[in-house]
Write a protein that holds these residues in place. Sequence first.
Motif, PDB file in Angstrom:
ATOM      1  N   SER A 148       0.811  -1.213   0.000  1.00 59.42           N
ATOM      2  CA  SER A 148       0.000   0.000   0.000  1.00 59.42           C
ATOM      3  C   SER A 148       0.846   1.265   0.000  1.00 59.42           C
ATOM      4  N   ILE A 149       2.174   1.123   0.165  1.00 56.49           N
ATOM      5  CA  ILE A 149       3.072   2.280   0.196  1.00 56.49           C
ATOM      6  C   ILE A 149       4.156   2.100  -0.868  1.00 56.49           C
ATOM      7  N   ILE A 150       4.258   3.065  -1.761  1.00 63.42           N
ATOM      8  CA  ILE A 150       5.269   3.057  -2.817  1.00 63.42           C
ATOM      9  C   ILE A 150       6.261   4.177  -2.527  1.00 63.42           C
ATOM     10  N   PHE A 151       7.504   3.826  -2.268  1.00 65.54           N
ATOM     11  CA  PHE A 151       8.559   4.786  -1.919  1.00 65.54           C
ATOM     12  C   PHE A 151       9.478   4.931  -3.131  1.00 65.54           C
ATOM     13  N   VAL A 152       9.460   6.092  -3.764  1.00 67.58           N
ATOM     14  CA  VAL A 152      10.225   6.326  -4.990  1.00 67.58           C
ATOM     15  C   VAL A 152      11.480   7.124  -4.654  1.00 67.58           C
ATOM     16  N   ASP A 153      12.633   6.519  -4.852  1.00 62.37           N
ATOM     17  CA  ASP A 153      13.915   7.124  -4.491  1.00 62.37           C
ATOM     18  C   ASP A 153      14.832   7.158  -5.729  1.00 62.37           C
ATOM     19  N   SER A 154      14.916   8.252  -6.431  1.00 62.20           N
ATOM     20  CA  SER A 154      14.371   9.547  -6.044  1.00 62.20           C
ATOM     21  C   SER A 154      13.734  10.207  -7.268  1.00 62.20           C
ATOM     22  N   THR A 209      13.752  12.404 -13.001  1.00 61.90           N
ATOM     23  CA  THR A 209      13.792  13.435 -14.041  1.00 61.90           C
ATOM     24  C   THR A 209      15.052  13.314 -14.895  1.00 61.90           C
ATOM     25  N   ARG A 210      16.133  12.828 -14.319  1.00 60.84           N
ATOM     26  CA  ARG A 210      17.353  12.621 -15.121  1.00 60.84           C
ATOM     27  C   ARG A 210      17.152  11.483 -16.110  1.00 60.84           C
ATOM     28  N   GLN A 211      16.527  10.409 -15.653  1.00 59.45           N
ATOM     29  CA  GLN A 211      16.242   9.304 -16.572  1.00 59.45           C
ATOM     30  C   GLN A 211      15.259   9.734 -17.649  1.00 59.45           C
ATOM     31  N   ALA A 212      14.283  10.557 -17.276  1.00 59.29           N
ATOM     32  CA  ALA A 212      13.309  11.048 -18.246  1.00 59.29           C
ATOM     33  C   ALA A 212      13.985  11.945 -19.273  1.00 59.29           C
ATOM     34  N   MET A 213      14.975  12.719 -18.852  1.00 61.97           N
ATOM     35  CA  MET A 213      15.689  13.585 -19.787  1.00 61.97           C
ATOM     36  C   MET A 213      16.503  12.750 -20.772  1.00 61.97           C
ATOM     37  N   PRO A 269      13.895  22.313  -4.853  1.00 58.61           N
ATOM     38  CA  PRO A 269      14.110  20.929  -5.291  1.00 58.61           C
ATOM     39  C   PRO A 269      15.060  20.872  -6.484  1.00 58.61           C
ATOM     40  N   GLN A 270      15.905  19.877  -6.498  1.00 61.30           N
ATOM     41  CA  GLN A 270      16.824  19.665  -7.615  1.00 61.30           C
ATOM     42  C   GLN A 270      16.184  18.691  -8.598  1.00 61.30           C
ATOM     43  N   MET A 271      15.785  19.217  -9.767  1.00 59.00           N
ATOM     44  CA  MET A 271      15.119  18.405 -10.787  1.00 59.00           C
ATOM     45  C   MET A 271      15.501  18.910 -12.161  1.00 59.00           C
ATOM     46  N   GLU A 272      15.515  18.009 -13.140  1.00 55.39           N
ATOM     47  CA  GLU A 272      15.730  18.405 -14.520  1.00 55.39           C
ATOM     48  C   GLU A 272      14.464  19.089 -15.048  1.00 55.39           C
ATOM     49  N   GLY A 273      14.625  20.218 -15.684  1.00 61.26           N
ATOM     50  CA  GLY A 273      13.483  20.914 -16.268  1.00 61.26           C
ATOM     51  C   GLY A 273      12.701  21.687 -15.221  1.00 61.26           C
ATOM     52  N   SER A 274      12.068  22.753 -15.648  1.00 56.54           N
ATOM     53  CA  SER A 274      11.330  23.605 -14.710  1.00 56.54           C
ATOM     54  C   SER A 274       9.855  23.218 -14.594  1.00 56.54           C
ATOM     55  N   LYS A 275       9.289  22.598 -15.644  1.00 58.07           N
ATOM     56  CA  LYS A 275       7.854  22.295 -15.639  1.00 58.07           C
ATOM     57  C   LYS A 275       7.470  21.354 -14.501  1.00 58.07           C
ATOM     58  N   ALA A 276       8.226  20.272 -14.353  1.00 57.97           N
ATOM     59  CA  ALA A 276       7.907  19.306 -13.305  1.00 57.97           C
ATOM     60  C   ALA A 276       8.029  19.941 -11.926  1.00 57.97           C
ATOM     61  N   GLY A 277       9.071  20.740 -11.726  1.00 56.55           N
ATOM     62  CA  GLY A 277       9.258  21.397 -10.444  1.00 56.55           C
ATOM     63  C   GLY A 277       8.151  22.382 -10.115  1.00 56.55           C
ATOM     64  N   ARG A 278       7.646  23.081 -11.133  1.00 58.69           N
ATOM     65  CA  ARG A 278       6.579  24.055 -10.909  1.00 58.69           C
ATOM     66  C   ARG A 278       5.250  23.380 -10.596  1.00 58.69           C
ATOM     67  N   GLU A 279       4.946  22.292 -11.304  1.00 59.95           N
ATOM     68  CA  GLU A 279       3.627  21.670 -11.179  1.00 59.95           C
ATOM     69  C   GLU A 279       3.537  20.634 -10.058  1.00 59.95           C
TER      70      GLU A 279
END
Length: 278
Positions: free
Chosen positions: A116-122, A127-131, A196-206
């Motif tokens: 019932s709990i999904i822990f996504v690290d990180s 976002t790096r893999q998505a890039m 937050p440290q993330m690739e791209g600004s869209k994901a960080g904003r939303e």
Amino acid sequence: MAVSIVTADQRLSAAGNKTSFCIFGPPGVGKTSLLKTLPPDHAVCIDLEAGMKSVQDWPGVSIPVRSFGDFRDLAVLIGGIDPSADPNGHYSAGHHQHVSAQYQGTGVLELLASCSIIFVDSITDLTRQAMAFAKRQPEAFSERTGKPDVRGAYGLLGREVIQALKHLQHASGKTVIFVGVLEKVTDEFNASAWQPQMEGSKAGRELPGIVDQVISMHLFAEDETDGWRLDEKATNRRLVCQSGNPYGLPAKDRSGRLDVTEPPDLGALLSKINRVSA
């Protein structure tokens, strides 16, 4: 597909006690070790950064993920079918059926169904893999010159990550916890801010508008007169949970049940958020 009515009792039921988190903290603060505060029989770690060394004695299970495509496949298994998805696209019935067939007999389907709990690290590594994925797609190249188009890659990155996060947000009966890196950024006027440290600004904003809880994990010193004081050289770890906090850290509490800071115990935090009032 017909819509349905959800009553207050249904929202308060065990199946309705699902919460989505983003927890950000500076490197080395112990974000991954929060796994030890979750029930191992009900939690699974989606390990995107091969960073399980600090929790190697945690009795729960983890699933290593090396590509955004693999993460997207796990997301459709966790979140089920999106009825609004393109029939030939990701998160559709066809996608779910294809991925289910691939994982048949591996134990992954049964594991994801039981946890019932999904822990996504990180989410930072997600976002790096998505890039890396986005840079290989046709949208990342100019139609006129055929050369790489960075704007196209970032646009695709943002859309893919947001779609995956929203899909997991709708997963029935699943609490999803994303952890990520929090970095201090100093501008040309020598003013510092945590973000937050993330690739791209869209994901960080939303992202704050998608999840229920945004939490910052940091080091604090205990002050006898002023309470907790942020101190990057201290040893006390605290979770900052409310927006407008005096530390200037990203936070949001949609439940309205958390204090400005809380102990670094996700099990206790979930109990506090999901408690049923008498």
